[in-house]
Design a protein around this motif. Structure first.
Motif, PDB file in Angstrom:
ATOM      1  N   PRO A  95       0.849  -1.173   0.233  1.00  0.00           N
ATOM      2  CA  PRO A  95      -0.102  -0.063  -0.112  1.00  0.00           C
ATOM      3  C   PRO A  95       0.938   1.309  -0.060  1.00  0.00           C
ATOM      4  O   PRO A  95       1.863   1.094   0.295  1.00  0.00           O
ATOM      5  CB  PRO A  95      -0.918   0.077   1.287  1.00  0.00           C
ATOM      6  CG  PRO A  95      -0.819  -1.699   1.556  1.00  0.00           C
ATOM      7  CD  PRO A  95       0.373  -2.040   1.040  1.00  0.00           C
ATOM      8  N   PRO A  96       0.314   2.315  -0.421  1.00  0.00           N
ATOM      9  CA  PRO A  96       1.135   3.535  -0.461  1.00  0.00           C
ATOM     10  C   PRO A  96       1.898   4.053   0.886  1.00  0.00           C
ATOM     11  O   PRO A  96       0.803   3.887   1.932  1.00  0.00           O
ATOM     12  CB  PRO A  96       0.015   4.656  -1.148  1.00  0.00           C
ATOM     13  CG  PRO A  96      -1.015   3.900  -1.679  1.00  0.00           C
ATOM     14  CD  PRO A  96      -1.065   2.643  -1.047  1.00  0.00           C
ATOM     15  N   ARG A  97       2.915   4.531   0.977  1.00  0.00           N
ATOM     16  CA  ARG A  97       3.395   5.002   1.914  1.00  0.00           C
ATOM     17  C   ARG A  97       2.517   5.906   2.944  1.00  0.00           C
ATOM     18  O   ARG A  97       2.582   6.161   4.156  1.00  0.00           O
ATOM     19  CB  ARG A  97       4.777   5.403   2.019  1.00  0.00           C
ATOM     20  CG  ARG A  97       5.732   4.320   1.971  1.00  0.00           C
ATOM     21  CD  ARG A  97       7.161   4.979   1.947  1.00  0.00           C
ATOM     22  NE  ARG A  97       8.179   3.505   1.804  1.00  0.00           N
ATOM     23  CZ  ARG A  97       9.520   3.683   2.059  1.00  0.00           C
ATOM     24  NH1 ARG A  97       9.969   4.715   2.493  1.00  0.00           N
ATOM     25  NH2 ARG A  97      10.311   2.473   1.950  1.00  0.00           N
ATOM     26  N   ALA A  98       1.784   7.050   2.235  1.00  0.00           N
ATOM     27  CA  ALA A  98       0.955   7.697   2.472  1.00  0.00           C
ATOM     28  C   ALA A  98       0.058   7.326   3.646  1.00  0.00           C
ATOM     29  O   ALA A  98      -0.423   8.068   4.335  1.00  0.00           O
ATOM     30  CB  ALA A  98       0.623   8.642   1.634  1.00  0.00           C
ATOM     31  N   LEU A  99      -0.484   6.029   3.357  1.00  0.00           N
ATOM     32  CA  LEU A  99      -1.443   5.347   4.137  1.00  0.00           C
ATOM     33  C   LEU A  99      -0.933   4.513   5.071  1.00  0.00           C
ATOM     34  O   LEU A  99      -1.512   3.686   5.774  1.00  0.00           O
ATOM     35  CB  LEU A  99      -2.403   4.814   3.048  1.00  0.00           C
ATOM     36  CG  LEU A  99      -3.223   5.602   2.097  1.00  0.00           C
ATOM     37  CD1 LEU A  99      -4.046   4.686   1.049  1.00  0.00           C
ATOM     38  CD2 LEU A  99      -3.791   6.866   2.567  1.00  0.00           C
ATOM     39  N   PRO A 137       4.630   4.289   9.965  1.00  0.00           N
ATOM     40  CA  PRO A 137       6.075   3.960   9.947  1.00  0.00           C
ATOM     41  C   PRO A 137       6.321   3.083  11.216  1.00  0.00           C
ATOM     42  O   PRO A 137       5.580   3.209  12.228  1.00  0.00           O
ATOM     43  CB  PRO A 137       6.896   5.336  10.023  1.00  0.00           C
ATOM     44  CG  PRO A 137       5.811   6.184  10.535  1.00  0.00           C
ATOM     45  CD  PRO A 137       4.396   5.644  10.305  1.00  0.00           C
ATOM     46  N   PRO A 138       7.371   2.232  11.289  1.00  0.00           N
ATOM     47  CA  PRO A 138       8.292   2.156  10.131  1.00  0.00           C
ATOM     48  C   PRO A 138       7.998   1.527   8.963  1.00  0.00           C
ATOM     49  O   PRO A 138       7.260   0.658   9.027  1.00  0.00           O
ATOM     50  CB  PRO A 138       9.678   1.400  10.593  1.00  0.00           C
ATOM     51  CG  PRO A 138       8.955   0.474  11.994  1.00  0.00           C
ATOM     52  CD  PRO A 138       7.576   1.286  12.367  1.00  0.00           C
ATOM     53  N   TYR A 139       8.311   2.134   7.589  1.00  0.00           N
ATOM     54  CA  TYR A 139       7.794   1.451   6.481  1.00  0.00           C
ATOM     55  C   TYR A 139       8.521   0.246   5.979  1.00  0.00           C
ATOM     56  O   TYR A 139       9.828   0.136   6.539  1.00  0.00           O
ATOM     57  CB  TYR A 139       8.051   2.396   5.256  1.00  0.00           C
ATOM     58  CG  TYR A 139       7.248   3.914   5.736  1.00  0.00           C
ATOM     59  CD1 TYR A 139       5.901   3.895   6.020  1.00  0.00           C
ATOM     60  CD2 TYR A 139       7.951   5.090   5.963  1.00  0.00           C
ATOM     61  CE1 TYR A 139       5.242   5.009   6.278  1.00  0.00           C
ATOM     62  CE2 TYR A 139       7.342   6.347   6.355  1.00  0.00           C
ATOM     63  CZ  TYR A 139       5.954   6.065   6.423  1.00  0.00           C
ATOM     64  OH  TYR A 139       5.462   7.251   6.791  1.00  0.00           O
ATOM     65  N   LEU A 182      -2.349  -1.251   9.883  1.00  0.00           N
ATOM     66  CA  LEU A 182      -0.993  -0.371   9.917  1.00  0.00           C
ATOM     67  C   LEU A 182      -0.749   0.173   8.374  1.00  0.00           C
ATOM     68  O   LEU A 182       0.399   0.851   8.162  1.00  0.00           O
ATOM     69  CB  LEU A 182       0.100  -1.041  10.569  1.00  0.00           C
ATOM     70  CG  LEU A 182      -0.191  -1.339  12.176  1.00  0.00           C
ATOM     71  CD1 LEU A 182       1.263  -1.970  12.675  1.00  0.00           C
ATOM     72  CD2 LEU A 182      -0.039   0.101  12.687  1.00  0.00           C
ATOM     73  N   GLY A 183      -1.184  -0.419   7.453  1.00  0.00           N
ATOM     74  CA  GLY A 183      -1.195  -0.115   6.051  1.00  0.00           C
ATOM     75  C   GLY A 183       0.325  -0.791   5.409  1.00  0.00           C
ATOM     76  O   GLY A 183       0.825  -0.403   4.388  1.00  0.00           O
ATOM     77  N   HIS A 184       0.726  -1.795   6.169  1.00  0.00           N
ATOM     78  CA  HIS A 184       1.835  -2.753   5.635  1.00  0.00           C
ATOM     79  C   HIS A 184       1.643  -3.656   4.641  1.00  0.00           C
ATOM     80  O   HIS A 184       2.466  -4.055   3.825  1.00  0.00           O
ATOM     81  CB  HIS A 184       2.541  -3.331   6.764  1.00  0.00           C
ATOM     82  CG  HIS A 184       3.121  -2.418   7.963  1.00  0.00           C
ATOM     83  ND1 HIS A 184       3.689  -1.036   7.233  1.00  0.00           N
ATOM     84  CD2 HIS A 184       3.168  -2.196   9.030  1.00  0.00           C
ATOM     85  CE1 HIS A 184       3.943  -0.259   8.593  1.00  0.00           C
ATOM     86  NE2 HIS A 184       3.742  -1.171   9.587  1.00  0.00           N
ATOM     87  N   HIS A 185       0.287  -4.041   4.568  1.00  0.00           N
ATOM     88  CA  HIS A 185      -0.228  -5.098   3.529  1.00  0.00           C
ATOM     89  C   HIS A 185      -1.555  -4.886   3.294  1.00  0.00           C
ATOM     90  O   HIS A 185      -2.375  -4.152   3.769  1.00  0.00           O
ATOM     91  CB  HIS A 185      -0.157  -6.214   4.350  1.00  0.00           C
ATOM     92  CG  HIS A 185       1.192  -7.135   4.066  1.00  0.00           C
ATOM     93  ND1 HIS A 185       1.766  -7.662   3.117  1.00  0.00           N
ATOM     94  CD2 HIS A 185       2.053  -7.122   5.381  1.00  0.00           C
ATOM     95  CE1 HIS A 185       3.102  -7.998   3.463  1.00  0.00           C
ATOM     96  NE2 HIS A 185       3.320  -7.639   4.705  1.00  0.00           N
TER      97      HIS A 185
END
Length: 277
Positions: free
Chosen positions: A163-167, A170-172, A228-231
């Motif tokens: 997913p986009p880092r903006a969403l 962190p940590p990315y 967390l938006g990591h997946h």
């Protein structure tokens, strides 16, 4: 005239009786199905349980692989399952807060490369001490090692973007997204730990608690990766399916090994029995 409440109770009792009858019929059918194999291995009575384990795990293996393949096809073809990825991520973003994000990040780190090896070593030490054998080491270490290997291969094959880092919180992370490695390892660990507890514990309560805790571990680890938006959600769904399948495969292999060892031991004992005459 029979009151409505009494009628409902009667219907519930009849339904419960039908369900119980169905369970008994299924159990009898399984016993007949397993009897030839049990006879071949020299198993009787409660010793048939390993064969039931093999049968159940074979079903889980098939369902897990089929589910993982279905999710992958949906991702590759951008099918119905993949359409839920963005809405679910948007929902997660809208429900984030500083304290909640920190707590879930701390939890998801437990399944990462820093803390998870520590947890694994502790689990290995506990089960090895309880069982007084190297079997737990073989089951957990080899099962998880091979799971990590095929997860890395799957990521390289699919090369799906995260997913986009903006969403994301962190940590990315920058490795390919499909399948979720945290989810695969958490699910495999949950399946194998529950299995080892069943081997080591005699208390039904201990076994039940182990299954509940292990299930929550795998479920929450996967959901934390989405929150967390990591997946994407489908990365995690594939991780659950593949983790279940791989854990079941390891149990099948280990149970078959135990059955063969039991058979050889009984053949040796039969050979040592003195012949009358």
């Amino acid at each position: 005239m029979t009151p409505p409440t009494e009628q409902r109770r009667t219907r519930v009792a009849e339904e419960a009786s039908r369900v119980a009858g169905g369970v008994r019929t299924l159990g009898e059918a399984l016993a007949r199905l397993l009897q030839p194999a049990a006879h071949r291995f020299g198993l009787v009575g409660a010793d048939i349980v390993p064969l039931l384990v093999l049968l159940v795990c074979a079903v889980v293996l098939f369902v897990g692989l089929a589910g993982g393949a279905e999710v992958y096809e949906g991702v590759r073809e951008r099918g119905d399952l993949a359409r839920f990825d963005q809405p679910v991520l948007d929902w997660a973003v809208s429900h984030r807060s500083g304290g909640l994000d920190s707590a879930i990040t701390a939890f998801t780190h437990l399944g990462g490369p820093v803390y998870f090896p520590i947890i694994l070593v502790l689990l290995l030490a506990v089960f090895t001490w309880l069982r007084r054998t190297a079997s737990p080491f073989l089951v957990l270490a080899l099962g998880l090692g091979s799971a990590l290997a095929f997860t890395a291969a799957g990521k390289d094959i699919t090369a799906r973007s995260r997913p986009p880092r903006a969403l994301a919180v962190p940590p990315y992370e920058s490795s390919p997204s499909f399948p979720s490695g945290h989810t695969v390892t958490a699910t495999v660990t949950a399946v194998l730990v529950a299995y080892l507890v069943f081997l080591a514990a005699r208390s039904r309560r201990v076994r039940t608690v182990a299954v509940v805790l292990c299930s929550l571990w795998a479920l929450l680890m996967g959901l934390s990766r989405v929150f967390l938006g990591h997946h994407w959600l489908t990365d995690v769904m594939a991780g659950w399916c593949l983790g279940l399948a791989w854990g079941a495969l390891v149990i099948v292999v280990n149970t078959a090994r135990l059955l063969l060892r039991t058979r050889h031991r009984r053949l040796d004992d039969a050979g040592d029995t003195p012949v009358a005459g």
